[in-house]
Design a protein around this motif. Structure first.
Motif, short mmCIF file in Angstrom:
data_model
loop_
_atom_site.label_atom_id
_atom_site.label_comp_id
_atom_site.label_asym_id
_atom_site.label_seq_id
_atom_site.Cartn_x
_atom_site.Cartn_y
_atom_site.Cartn_z
N UNK A 58 0.85 -1.19 0.00
CA UNK A 58 0.00 0.00 0.00
C UNK A 58 0.88 1.24 0.00
N UNK A 59 0.56 2.19 -0.89
CA UNK A 59 1.28 3.46 -0.95
C UNK A 59 0.27 4.61 -0.88
N UNK A 60 0.72 5.73 -0.32
CA UNK A 60 -0.12 6.91 -0.15
C UNK A 60 0.52 8.09 -0.85
N UNK A 61 -0.30 8.89 -1.53
CA UNK A 61 0.21 10.09 -2.19
C UNK A 61 -0.80 11.21 -2.03
N UNK A 62 -0.44 12.31 -1.36
CA UNK A 62 0.82 12.59 -0.69
C UNK A 62 0.82 12.06 0.75
N UNK A 74 -7.61 15.41 -1.68
CA UNK A 74 -7.71 13.97 -1.84
C UNK A 74 -6.38 13.30 -1.60
N UNK A 75 -6.45 12.10 -1.03
CA UNK A 75 -5.29 11.22 -0.93
C UNK A 75 -5.50 10.09 -1.92
N UNK A 76 -4.45 9.68 -2.60
CA UNK A 76 -4.53 8.54 -3.51
C UNK A 76 -3.84 7.36 -2.83
N UNK A 77 -4.61 6.31 -2.59
CA UNK A 77 -4.10 5.11 -1.94
C UNK A 77 -3.98 4.04 -3.02
N UNK A 78 -2.77 3.54 -3.21
CA UNK A 78 -2.52 2.55 -4.26
C UNK A 78 -2.18 1.20 -3.65
N UNK A 79 -2.87 0.17 -4.12
CA UNK A 79 -2.56 -1.20 -3.74
C UNK A 79 -1.84 -1.84 -4.93
#
Length: 143
Positions: A58-62, A74-79
């Protein structure tokens, strides 16, 4: 003599959703979901994000930022799953004055975790060669 007392309040932030369930995802294929943060206060809301457990899927941006007064961000959470199993974690969003929000994360990996170099899928092009000659191609497989 006049005595004035007051109680200050930090930013009033709403975070949605409180859980993200991606369901079944293909391994090694990044998939992004958005978390919305809305600041209802007349002051900015500084924040930092972290994951409850250290997992690279899991990664978060920003990871850090500031939401202006009466604004949203908004936060973008990538799996990006690396195995055919269930991954769970919690996104911890910490705002000014130690106000914390938690977003549950869950995704299930699906597919083969063996990678080839050069890629074998979706199709392999060997190019032109004579049918009576010996053809050799080397692949590196990684599990």
């Amino acid at each position: 003599r006049l005595e004035v007392r007051f109680v200050g309040e930090g930013p009033v932030v709403h975070v949605t959703p409180t859980t993200i369930n991606w369901g079944k995802l293909s391994v090694f294929v990044p998939n992004t979901f958005t978390v919305s943060m809305s600041n209802q206060a007349p002051i900015p809301a500084d924040y930092t994000c972290r994951l409850a457990t250290d997992t690279p899927v899991f990664q978060v941006d920003p990871w850090t930022g500031s939401i202006p007064a009466h604004a949203s961000q908004e936060l973008r959470i990538t799996a990006n799953l690396n195995d055919s199993t269930v991954f769970t974690n919690k996104l911890v969003i910490k705002f000014n004055h130690d106000v914390m929000y938690y977003v549950g994360l869950e995704a299930r990996g699906s597919g083969v975790t063996i990678l080839s170099n050069p890629p074998l899928l979706p199709k392999m092009n060997f190019g032109h060669f004579y049918s009576s000659s010996v053809f050799k191609k080397t692949f590196q497989l990684t599990n």
